[in-house]
Design an enzyme around this catalytic site. Structure first.
Site, PDB file in Angstrom:
ATOM      1  N   CYS A  58      52.296 -10.968  -1.000  1.00 36.79           N
ATOM      2  CA  CYS A  58      53.021 -10.182  -1.983  1.00 36.79           C
ATOM      3  C   CYS A  58      53.988 -11.155  -2.641  1.00 36.79           C
ATOM      4  O   CYS A  58      54.826 -11.741  -1.969  1.00 36.79           O
ATOM      5  CB  CYS A  58      53.784  -9.052  -1.302  1.00 36.79           C
ATOM      6  SG  CYS A  58      54.981  -8.297  -2.413  1.00 36.79           S
ATOM      7  N   CYS A  99      55.592  -2.459  -1.945  1.00 41.01           N
ATOM      8  CA  CYS A  99      56.205  -2.368  -3.276  1.00 41.01           C
ATOM      9  C   CYS A  99      55.195  -2.173  -4.395  1.00 41.01           C
ATOM     10  O   CYS A  99      55.585  -2.013  -5.551  1.00 41.01           O
ATOM     11  CB  CYS A  99      57.052  -3.613  -3.540  1.00 41.01           C
ATOM     12  SG  CYS A  99      56.074  -5.117  -3.626  1.00 41.01           S
ATOM     13  N   CYS A 158      50.495  -4.630  -2.785  1.00 35.60           N
ATOM     14  CA  CYS A 158      51.350  -4.628  -1.604  1.00 35.60           C
ATOM     15  C   CYS A 158      51.625  -3.189  -1.171  1.00 35.60           C
ATOM     16  O   CYS A 158      52.042  -2.374  -1.992  1.00 35.60           O
ATOM     17  CB  CYS A 158      52.658  -5.348  -1.924  1.00 35.60           C
ATOM     18  SG  CYS A 158      53.888  -5.169  -0.623  1.00 35.60           S
ATOM     19  N   CYS A 186      60.539  -7.487  -2.670  1.00 35.52           N
ATOM     20  CA  CYS A 186      59.734  -6.491  -1.931  1.00 35.52           C
ATOM     21  C   CYS A 186      60.535  -5.969  -0.732  1.00 35.52           C
ATOM     22  O   CYS A 186      61.031  -6.743   0.082  1.00 35.52           O
ATOM     23  CB  CYS A 186      58.436  -7.137  -1.462  1.00 35.52           C
ATOM     24  SG  CYS A 186      57.535  -6.132  -0.266  1.00 35.52           S
ATOM     25  N   TYR A 219      31.242 -23.868  46.205  1.00 34.20           N
ATOM     26  CA  TYR A 219      32.305 -23.363  47.079  1.00 34.20           C
ATOM     27  C   TYR A 219      31.852 -23.059  48.501  1.00 34.20           C
ATOM     28  O   TYR A 219      32.644 -22.603  49.309  1.00 34.20           O
ATOM     29  CB  TYR A 219      33.030 -22.161  46.470  1.00 34.20           C
ATOM     30  CG  TYR A 219      32.174 -20.968  46.099  1.00 34.20           C
ATOM     31  CD1 TYR A 219      31.437 -20.271  47.051  1.00 34.20           C
ATOM     32  CD2 TYR A 219      32.126 -20.518  44.779  1.00 34.20           C
ATOM     33  CE1 TYR A 219      30.677 -19.172  46.713  1.00 34.20           C
ATOM     34  CE2 TYR A 219      31.370 -19.419  44.421  1.00 34.20           C
ATOM     35  CZ  TYR A 219      30.642 -18.745  45.392  1.00 34.20           C
ATOM     36  OH  TYR A 219      29.889 -17.678  45.051  1.00 34.20           O
ATOM     37  N   LYS A 250      39.284 -18.348  41.841  1.00 31.39           N
ATOM     38  CA  LYS A 250      38.102 -17.483  41.828  1.00 31.39           C
ATOM     39  C   LYS A 250      37.543 -17.501  40.418  1.00 31.39           C
ATOM     40  O   LYS A 250      38.036 -16.831  39.514  1.00 31.39           O
ATOM     41  CB  LYS A 250      38.473 -16.063  42.242  1.00 31.39           C
ATOM     42  CG  LYS A 250      37.275 -15.147  42.406  1.00 31.39           C
ATOM     43  CD  LYS A 250      37.672 -13.830  43.058  1.00 31.39           C
ATOM     44  CE  LYS A 250      36.476 -12.984  43.410  1.00 31.39           C
ATOM     45  NZ  LYS A 250      35.628 -12.626  42.271  1.00 31.39           N
ATOM     46  N   GLU A 304      41.243 -21.400  46.687  1.00 29.50           N
ATOM     47  CA  GLU A 304      40.410 -21.903  45.592  1.00 29.50           C
ATOM     48  C   GLU A 304      40.528 -20.928  44.438  1.00 29.50           C
ATOM     49  O   GLU A 304      40.659 -19.733  44.665  1.00 29.50           O
ATOM     50  CB  GLU A 304      38.927 -21.919  46.015  1.00 29.50           C
ATOM     51  CG  GLU A 304      38.642 -22.772  47.195  1.00 29.50           C
ATOM     52  CD  GLU A 304      37.232 -22.534  47.757  1.00 29.50           C
ATOM     53  OE1 GLU A 304      36.394 -21.927  47.074  1.00 29.50           O
ATOM     54  OE2 GLU A 304      37.010 -22.949  48.885  1.00 29.50           O
ATOM     55  N   LYS A 340      43.370 -10.798  43.636  1.00 28.21           N
ATOM     56  CA  LYS A 340      42.902 -10.549  42.268  1.00 28.21           C
ATOM     57  C   LYS A 340      44.043 -10.478  41.253  1.00 28.21           C
ATOM     58  O   LYS A 340      45.087  -9.912  41.520  1.00 28.21           O
ATOM     59  CB  LYS A 340      42.144  -9.210  42.234  1.00 28.21           C
ATOM     60  CG  LYS A 340      40.816  -9.248  42.977  1.00 28.21           C
ATOM     61  CD  LYS A 340      39.746  -9.973  42.182  1.00 28.21           C
ATOM     62  CE  LYS A 340      39.188  -9.121  41.101  1.00 28.21           C
ATOM     63  NZ  LYS A 340      37.812  -8.715  41.317  1.00 28.21           N
ATOM     64  N   ASP A 347      35.397 -16.904  37.281  1.00 22.99           N
ATOM     65  CA  ASP A 347      34.718 -15.699  36.823  1.00 22.99           C
ATOM     66  C   ASP A 347      33.384 -16.060  36.182  1.00 22.99           C
ATOM     67  O   ASP A 347      33.257 -16.149  34.979  1.00 22.99           O
ATOM     68  CB  ASP A 347      35.615 -14.960  35.828  1.00 22.99           C
ATOM     69  CG  ASP A 347      35.225 -13.509  35.695  1.00 22.99           C
ATOM     70  OD1 ASP A 347      34.347 -13.059  36.460  1.00 22.99           O
ATOM     71  OD2 ASP A 347      35.790 -12.831  34.832  1.00 22.99           O
TER      72      ASP A 347
END
Ligand code: IVH
Length: 698
Positions: free
Chosen positions: A445, A430, A427, A450, A244, A130, A128, A333, A132
């Site tokens: 920019c 440049c 920028c 550039c 479960y 797990k 199944e 896990k 959280d």
């Protein structure tokens, strides 16, 4: 007013009917009435109950959201302790767990073939996800829900009935099971209360808007919701519940196995652990664990592993419990997908289209199994909204192949030295004043010359999926740029091998090879060239679609927005972007320069001929995503077209198949959401009737 007995009968009828609709809607996902119809019945019930308070039933849907409770949650001792789970962190540990169990049961030998042994021993397992969330124990007396208690320390938990009642997937009354096993007087159901990812994201968005600290993850958000004093508030949080286990009522003894208990729980009205499965061998269990890990990023609920349980109740009993952990179950896990770390500074990146994006420079931290040092912060608006400051401890999230995200700051960890982000006015590469583009949160920019912007563009241009110039990666581009050898894309074609050979760490051979690779790239197909030019919104597939329609760069430069938008697979936004690009003088100059240095800018007659007119995929729209085992995505696209299929760049309602390789991300999630058929690489070969080569995935 209706006669009293009629009122009572009608209340009963309405409760039963509304509960049935609620079950169909929330548990089965198969409603047979619309919201307005439900509301009408609900209001009728409310009105009747207001007149006849004495007939209000405990399992009435009107009772889900009750009164506020006082300042604390009364402690309740569990009838039997709520256990925890030992962990397996690798497939080896999983096998070790089975070997230990077989030894304890006096079956098999410690060093034999583990798969064969479990078959021979008749040991079956259930896997199944797990989830959280938070473990919860639900008590039903004579079929009616009476109490919900948190796990607490496993022995004593807290009474949170008032909030758990608001969860619509939890039945207020158990349904009559189909197969013989009656409902015992006392039933205890255990499971996980959780918040969906989408619900969590919405909740955090709301909290950001309200100026409240964000929740770190769905689990914390669920925990916070359950500890609300006011059930009206808990009711606004989209909590769910997966059952479960069935504990302490006698039913489980009769049912004989965990899988039978799960089936029974389904029949009496619960959602049970999604996609739980029975397996005969530990190898099958291991394969299933790997499958869940692959699915993890596309699920709408957080999982942190897979729970593996021995199915047979008698075997469970024989194996018993050590300390708090049953020997008959184990949690496989996964690596955690969120972590906290220090955000050292907020830096600014210039993209290949001139986009100016802030990113987080962080103390390295392991998230989802990889070390993370940087995360995209998107834009100033996002930083301000989340109130992220340099020096903050931040929550970092990374799921599957998803790019690391900064979820938000840990406000409590601040000491006052944190610095707010200042939006750049020029920028960083440049010095040109930056501009906001219309309707966009993104700064750009505007300087086509550039240096950083061109560097990024050259890197992309030379990349494997564009012009595929071997030896011209990020490092080489940066180096050549620093040495003044290249500034813009056409310069790549002017570099001579002697200039490269003169650089430290380059020899004559590598320099000659690189120049040869550059020379070869002049003949790349138009779609790759188009993709390599880095036009906004033009991905690999759109580049193919455009190349196929216009067949030369010159034709594309002259196309109108309408003509571009008329190309299948190209929408208005893309068309406008391509058109704007084509109208820009700097880009037209770029195209002329490319032609001058000898880069091919048109398709040959036999190139990109399009889908074959017959074959097993005629009329089918196919999207390809992720990394395949035996071919590139382009090659897979050719295979699809040779067999009559059309390749598209994004998943939509008209997509027939998604071919998903490894690290398939958002497209797979979208396909699962839309119910699109997902094919493995192997399945693609099989559909087109080709032999499946070694190494094909699936
Ligand atoms: S069974 C004896 N099944 O994991 C077994 N637990 O570390 C007890 N969990 O406190 C739990 N999904 O909160 C079981 N399908 C699942 C689960 C699950 C999540 C949580 C649960 C428990 C913790 C154990």
């Amino acid at each position: 007013m209706a006669p009293v007995t009629d009122a009572r009968a009608r209340i009963d009828e309405l409760v039963e009917e509304l509960n049935e609709h609620s079950y169909r809607y929330h548990v089965l996902d198969a409603p047979i009435i619309d919201d307005a119809g439900y509301d009408a019945l609900f209001r009728e019930l409310q009105a009747l109950e207001a007149e006849h308070a004495e007939y209000v039933r405990e399992d009435s849907p009107t009772q889900r959201v009750g009164e506020k409770v006082g300042g604390q949650f009364p402690p309740i001792t569990h009838r039997s302790p709520m256990l925890s789970l030992a962990n397996a962190r690798s497939l080896d540990e999983l096998v070790g767990w089975q070997l230990r169990n077989l030894r304890l049961l006096g079956l098999g030998t410690a060093d034999g073939d583990h798969a064969a042994e479990s078959v021979q021993a008749g040991l079956t397992y259930v896997t199944e996800p797990k989830i959280d969330g938070l473990a919860m124990s639900l008590t039903y007396e004579r079929g009616t829900f009476v109490r919900a208690v948190t796990r607490g320390d496993g022995v004593t938990g807290e009474d949170v009935t008032h909030n758990i009642r608001t969860i619509r997937t939890i039945p207020m009354r158990l349904r009559a099971p189909e197969g013989g096993t009656p409902i015992p007087d006392h039933v205890e159901v255990r499971g996980e209360v959780f918040l969906s990812r989408s619900g969590f994201e919405q909740l955090n968005e709301q909290r950001i808007a309200d100026g409240l600290p964000v929740f770190m993850n769905p689990r914390n958000a669920a925990a916070g919701s359950i500890r609300q004093l006011d059930p009206a508030l808990a009711a606004t949080r989209p909590l769910g519940f997966f059952a479960y286990s069935l504990a302490g009522g006698g039913a489980e003894a009769q049912l004989g196995s965990h899988s039978a208990s799960m089936a029974w729980l389904g029949e009496v009205g619960f959602r049970t652990s999604p996609d739980h499965q029975v397996h005969d061998t530990i190898d099958e269990v291991a394969a299933r664990c790997a499958e869940w890990e692959r699915r993890r990023p596309s699920l709408d609920f957080d999982i942190d592993g897979v729970v593996v349980k021995v199915d047979d109740n008698d075997v469970q009993e024989e194996l018993g419990v050590v300390g708090r952990d049953p020997r008959w179950a184990i949690a496989f896990k996964f690596a955690p997908t969120t972590a906290t770390t220090k955000l050292i500074s907020i830096e600014i990146a210039v993209g290949r289209t001139g986009s100016i994006t802030p990113y987080a420079n962080m103390e390295p931290v392991e998230v989802g199994g990889v070390m993370v040092r940087q995360a995209n912060l998107h834009n100033a608006y996002d930083i301000e909204r989340k109130d992220i400051r340099a020096g903050d401890v931040v929550i970092v999230q990374r799921a599957g192949d998803v790019i690391p995200q900064v979820v938000g700051p840990v406000v409590d960890a601040r000491d006052g030295t944190e610095r707010r982000y200042e939006v750049p006015t020029e920028c960083p590469s440049c010095g040109t004043p930056v501009q906001y583009e219309a309707d966009e949160a993104i700064l750009r920019c505007p300087n086509a010359r550039c240096p950083e912007r061109n560097l990024r563009l050259m890197e992309h241009f030379a990349g494997r999926t564009a012009m595929d110039i071997d030896g011209l990666g990020e490092k080489a581009v940066r180096r050549f740029s620093a040495e003044g050898l290249v500034g813009r894309i056409p310069d790549i074609y002017r570099v001579e091998w002697e200039q490269i050979a003169a650089l430290e760490r380059y020899g004559e051979t590598s320099a000659r090879n690189l120049v040869a690779a550059i020379e070869t790239s002049k003949q790349q197909t138009l779609d790759r060239l188009l993709f390599g030019l880095g036009i906004r919104h033009v991905g690999e597939q759109v580049a193919v679609d455009l190349a196929r329609r216009f067949r030369s760069l010159d034709a594309l430069l002259e196309a109108t927005v309408e003509e571009i938008a008329a190309v299948p697979g190209v929408g208005q936004v893309i068309a406008e972007s391509v058109h704007a690009w084509a109208q820009d003088d700097a880009n037209r100059e770029l195209v002329r320069d490319l032609q001058a240095v000898g880069v091919r800018t048109e398709l040959a007659d036999d190139e990109l001929a399009g889908p074959a007119t017959e074959g097993p995929l005629v009329g089918k729209s196919v999207v390809i995503t992720g990394t395949l085992g035996t071919m590139s995505r382009t090659e897979a696209g050719n295979l699809v077209e040779r067999n009559g299929g059309r390749v598209a760049g994004s998943v939509s309602g008209t997509t027939d198949f998604l071919v998903a390789g490894d690290k398939a991300g958002s497209k797979l999630a979208k396909a699962e959401q839309l119910g699109t058929t997902v094919l493995t690489e192997r399945a693609l070969y099989e559909i087109v009737g080709e032999d499946v080569p070694e190494g094909a995935l699936g």
